[in-house]
Scaffold this active site. Structure first.
Site, PDB file in Angstrom:
ATOM      1  N   ASP A 118      -0.561  -3.831   6.244  1.00  0.00           N
ATOM      2  CA  ASP A 118      -1.175  -3.257   7.155  1.00  0.00           C
ATOM      3  C   ASP A 118      -2.558  -3.667   7.512  1.00  0.00           C
ATOM      4  O   ASP A 118      -3.453  -3.016   7.916  1.00  0.00           O
ATOM      5  CB  ASP A 118      -0.874  -1.778   7.283  1.00  0.00           C
ATOM      6  N   HIS A 176       4.132  -4.621  10.384  1.00  0.00           N
ATOM      7  CA  HIS A 176       4.721  -4.045  11.658  1.00  0.00           C
ATOM      8  C   HIS A 176       5.142  -5.146  12.683  1.00  0.00           C
ATOM      9  O   HIS A 176       4.395  -6.040  12.824  1.00  0.00           O
ATOM     10  CB  HIS A 176       3.806  -2.999  11.994  1.00  0.00           C
ATOM     11  N   HIS A 203       0.865  -1.160  -0.065  1.00  0.00           N
ATOM     12  CA  HIS A 203       0.023   0.055  -0.065  1.00  0.00           C
ATOM     13  C   HIS A 203       0.954   1.188   0.115  1.00  0.00           C
ATOM     14  O   HIS A 203       2.069   1.264   0.328  1.00  0.00           O
ATOM     15  CB  HIS A 203      -0.954  -0.043   1.172  1.00  0.00           C
ATOM     16  N   HIS A 233       1.448   3.918   1.836  1.00  0.00           N
ATOM     17  CA  HIS A 233       2.052   4.715   2.922  1.00  0.00           C
ATOM     18  C   HIS A 233       3.463   4.758   2.911  1.00  0.00           C
ATOM     19  O   HIS A 233       4.119   3.706   2.608  1.00  0.00           O
ATOM     20  CB  HIS A 233       1.497   4.116   4.365  1.00  0.00           C
ATOM     21  N   HIS A 237      -7.316  -0.550   5.880  1.00  0.00           N
ATOM     22  CA  HIS A 237      -6.427   0.607   6.436  1.00  0.00           C
ATOM     23  C   HIS A 237      -6.244   1.633   5.261  1.00  0.00           C
ATOM     24  O   HIS A 237      -6.269   2.884   5.520  1.00  0.00           O
ATOM     25  CB  HIS A 237      -4.990  -0.380   6.341  1.00  0.00           C
ATOM     26  N   ASP A 247       5.799   4.889   4.825  1.00  0.00           N
ATOM     27  CA  ASP A 247       6.848   3.600   5.863  1.00  0.00           C
ATOM     28  C   ASP A 247       6.688   2.310   5.244  1.00  0.00           C
ATOM     29  O   ASP A 247       7.430   1.333   5.667  1.00  0.00           O
ATOM     30  CB  ASP A 247       6.227   3.810   7.176  1.00  0.00           C
ATOM     31  N   HIS A 248       5.988   2.096   4.038  1.00  0.00           N
ATOM     32  CA  HIS A 248       6.220   0.942   3.193  1.00  0.00           C
ATOM     33  C   HIS A 248       6.789   1.151   1.810  1.00  0.00           C
ATOM     34  O   HIS A 248       7.052  -0.044   1.336  1.00  0.00           O
ATOM     35  CB  HIS A 248       4.706   0.299   3.019  1.00  0.00           C
TER      36      HIS A 248
HETATM   37 FE    FE Z   1       2.582   0.810   8.137  1.00  0.00          FE
HETATM   38 ZN    ZN Z   2       0.093   1.631   6.626  1.00  0.00          ZN
END
Ligand code: FE
Ligand code: ZN
Length: 257
Positions: A133, A171, A56, A58, A114, A60-61
């Site tokens: 996530d 995570h 996805h 985001h 999410h 942080d990915h």
């Molecule tokens: Fe994340």
């Molecule tokens: Zn995320």
């Protein structure tokens, strides 16, 4: 046909994964929070990244995806529906598509909740599910874009996979998730023993991923929303499964454990 999967911790609590098809040498990297730790792990194993699979959009990915692709020549795969907000994709994929990592065939699964456009990758032969996530060890992602109904539908579909399916999530949230789960089902023996195991694993610096879907079924509160014991734990005996799931998600958002 071995698919060797290595967990790579990134940033403060993210996971990336290397999935290496031994027969062909093809290696997929699932999510790229940052390139450094991934490049080091590839070098240490003398593996060459051939595919980058994004779950996805985001940051942080995906933030390290372009740099990793530039450094390795790996082709970037992600949801075509989210191409406008993902790093440049070589292959936009849609739910139902197949991705091939050497001899390994992965299925693209739609897992909205999410985010919308969130996808998971399922490799049936290796029994490996990369969930980002969506479904996590004893938890699920926060609902940033989707509705509770969408996430509940996502989890319900994932629950149809075999119990032995290994869940590789994005995570390390297991200890907080376990503490939350214990507030709901303090008498759940499987949950108590898994929470203890997780504390030991974390104290030793280990990872709680992957869990199996079977373990999740017996300990993850979000997968237990349809069960009478969860409904009565919440005092919602007569409520719909979705109403119970929604209440669980709301309580988890406010949980400071
Ligand atoms: Fe994340
Ligand atoms: Zn995320």
């Amino acid at each position: 046909m071995t698919f060797q999967i290595v967990t790579v911790p990134c940033l403060s609590d993210n996971y990336s994964y290397l999935a290496h098809d031994v027969a062909s040498g093809a290696t997929a990297v699932i999510d790229v929070p940052e390139p450094g730790p991934i490049l080091r792990e590839l070098a240490a194993r003398d593996w060459k990244a051939s595919h980058i699979l994004l779950t996805h959009h985001h940051s942080d990915h995906v933030d390290g995806a372009e740099a990793l692709a530039a450094a390795t020549g790996a082709h970037v795969f992600g949801a075509a529906a989210d191409a406008h907000r993902l790093p440049p994709l070589d292959h936009g994929v849609a739910p139902g598509d197949t991705v091939r990592i050497g001899m390994q065939q992965g299925q693209v699964i739609d897992v909205p909740g999410h985010t919308l456009g969130h996808i998971a990758y399922f490799f049936p032969e290796a029994r490996a599910l990369f969930t980002g996530d969506s479904l996590m060890v004893m938890g699920c992602g926060r609902l940033f874009e989707g509705t509770p109904a969408q996430m509940w539908d996502t989890l319900t579909r994932l629950m149809e996979l075999p119990d032995s399916t290994r869940i590789f999530s994005g995570h390390e949230y297991a200890q907080t998730n376990a503490r939350f789960a214990l507030t709901l089902e303090p008498g759940n023996a499987a949950l108590k023993s898994r929470a203890e195991t997780i504390d030991h694993v974390r104290a030793a610096g280990g990872f709680t991923v992957p869990g199996t879907l079977g373990e999740e079924r017996s300990t993850n509160p979000f997968l237990r929303a349809a069960l009478p014991e969860m409904k009565s734990a919440l005092g919602m005996q007569d409520a719909s499964d979705l109403a119970v799931f929604t209440e669980l998600r709301t309580r988890r958002n406010g949980f400071r454990g």
